[in-house]
Design a protein around this motif. Structure first.
Motif, mmCIF file in Angstrom:
data_model
loop_
_atom_site.group_PDB
_atom_site.id
_atom_site.type_symbol
_atom_site.label_atom_id
_atom_site.label_comp_id
_atom_site.label_asym_id
_atom_site.label_seq_id
_atom_site.Cartn_x
_atom_site.Cartn_y
_atom_site.Cartn_z
ATOM 1 N N UNK A 205 0.843 -1.203 0.000
ATOM 2 C CA UNK A 205 0.000 0.000 0.000
ATOM 3 C C UNK A 205 0.879 1.255 0.000
ATOM 4 N N UNK A 206 1.943 1.237 0.816
ATOM 5 C CA UNK A 206 2.868 2.381 0.844
ATOM 6 C C UNK A 206 3.605 2.534 -0.488
ATOM 7 N N UNK A 207 4.063 1.425 -1.035
ATOM 8 C CA UNK A 207 4.767 1.472 -2.323
ATOM 9 C C UNK A 207 3.847 1.940 -3.442
ATOM 10 N N UNK A 208 2.590 1.514 -3.388
ATOM 11 C CA UNK A 208 1.622 1.934 -4.404
ATOM 12 C C UNK A 208 1.313 3.427 -4.279
ATOM 13 N N UNK B 180 3.246 5.717 -3.423
ATOM 14 C CA UNK B 180 4.363 6.479 -3.992
ATOM 15 C C UNK B 180 4.569 6.152 -5.476
ATOM 16 N N UNK B 181 3.645 5.389 -6.053
ATOM 17 C CA UNK B 181 3.671 4.995 -7.468
ATOM 18 C C UNK B 181 4.921 4.189 -7.836
ATOM 19 N N UNK B 182 5.375 3.349 -6.889
ATOM 20 C CA UNK B 182 6.529 2.495 -7.141
ATOM 21 C C UNK B 182 6.109 1.111 -7.617
ATOM 22 N N UNK B 183 4.900 0.699 -7.250
ATOM 23 C CA UNK B 183 4.355 -0.566 -7.737
ATOM 24 C C UNK B 183 2.975 -0.309 -8.329
ATOM 25 N N UNK B 184 2.572 -1.206 -9.201
ATOM 26 C CA UNK B 184 1.223 -1.164 -9.760
ATOM 27 C C UNK B 184 0.634 -2.558 -9.623
ATOM 28 N N UNK B 185 -0.647 -2.680 -9.899
ATOM 29 C CA UNK B 185 -1.289 -3.980 -9.768
ATOM 30 C C UNK B 185 -2.323 -4.171 -10.861
ATOM 31 N N UNK B 186 -2.702 -5.432 -11.022
ATOM 32 C CA UNK B 186 -3.788 -5.774 -11.929
ATOM 33 C C UNK B 186 -4.583 -6.907 -11.290
ATOM 34 N N UNK B 187 -5.870 -6.900 -11.564
ATOM 35 C CA UNK B 187 -6.764 -7.957 -11.064
ATOM 36 C C UNK B 187 -6.950 -9.023 -12.125
ATOM 37 N N UNK B 188 -6.959 -10.256 -11.663
ATOM 38 C CA UNK B 188 -7.283 -11.379 -12.534
ATOM 39 C C UNK B 188 -8.191 -12.301 -11.725
ATOM 40 N N UNK B 189 -9.490 -12.157 -11.942
ATOM 41 C CA UNK B 189 -10.454 -12.907 -11.134
ATOM 42 C C UNK B 189 -10.388 -12.452 -9.689
ATOM 43 N N UNK B 190 -10.139 -13.377 -8.787
ATOM 44 C CA UNK B 190 -10.044 -13.046 -7.366
ATOM 45 C C UNK B 190 -8.625 -12.688 -6.942
ATOM 46 N N UNK B 191 -7.681 -12.813 -7.847
ATOM 47 C CA UNK B 191 -6.278 -12.547 -7.521
ATOM 48 C C UNK B 191 -5.857 -11.150 -7.963
ATOM 49 N N UNK B 192 -4.939 -10.583 -7.200
ATOM 50 C CA UNK B 192 -4.345 -9.291 -7.525
ATOM 51 C C UNK B 192 -2.840 -9.518 -7.672
#
Length: 131
Positions: free
Chosen positions: A92-95, A97-109
Motif C-alpha cells: 500500500x505504501x509502495x503503491x 508512492x507509485x513504485x508498484x502497480x497492480x492488476x486484477x485477474x479474477x479473485x487474484x491481484x
C-alpha cells in the motif's frame, strides 16, 4: 530524522577525512551554470519521500522480488516470510508512492514494479553495491 539515522550519519562524518578548500572562493561561473539544474525544493521533497519509503529493508525485499516477476500477495508473503497483512501494508505504501502497480485477474491481484524508471533505479543501485 530519527536518532538511529543521525547517529549513523554522525559516525560516517567522523570517519570521513574529506579534503576542504583552504580559501573561501566562490566560482560564479560554475554556480550560475548549475543554478538552473539544481532541484527545486518541491521536487527535492518528493524525491526524499520516495527515498524514505525505499529506506525500509522489507520494502526493498518486496521490490527485489517484483524485479524478477509479477507476483500476488500470497507469493510475496511466502518469499519474504512475512504475513500477508504485513505485505499488503508495505505494498500500500509502495503503491501510494507509485513504485508498484497492480492488476486484477479474477479473485487474484498481481503486483509489479510500476515502470522502467523503478526497474532501472533498483537495478542501478544493486549493480553499484556489487562493484
Amino acid at each position: 530524522m530519527n536518532k538511529r539515522q543521525s547517529k549513523k550519519e554522525g559516525e560516517l562524518l567522523e570517519n570521513a577525512d574529506l579534503p576542504k578548500c583552504d580559501a573561501h572562493l566562490v566560482h560564479l561561473d560554475n554556480v550560475r551554470s548549475i543554478q538552473t539544474q539544481i532541484l527545486s525544493p518541491d521536487k527535492a521533497q518528493q524525491m526524499a519521500e520516495i527515498f524514505s519509503i525505499l529506506a525500509d529493508p522489507n520494502r526493498l525485499r518486496l521490490i527485489s522480488a517484483l524485479f524478477s516477476s509479477e507476483l500476488c500477495v500470497c507469493d510475496l508473503a511466502a518469499l519474504t516470510k512475512m504475513t500477508e497483512s504485513a505485505v499488503s501494508h508495505q505494498l500500500r505504501l509502495l503503491k501510494a508512492m507509485r513504485l508498484v502497480s497492480y492488476r486484477r485477474e479474477g479473485k487474484n491481484v498481481y503486483y509489479s514494479l510500476a515502470d522502467h524508471h523503478i526497474i532501472n533505479l533498483y537495478s542501478s543501485l544493486s549493480e553499484h553495491l556489487d562493484e
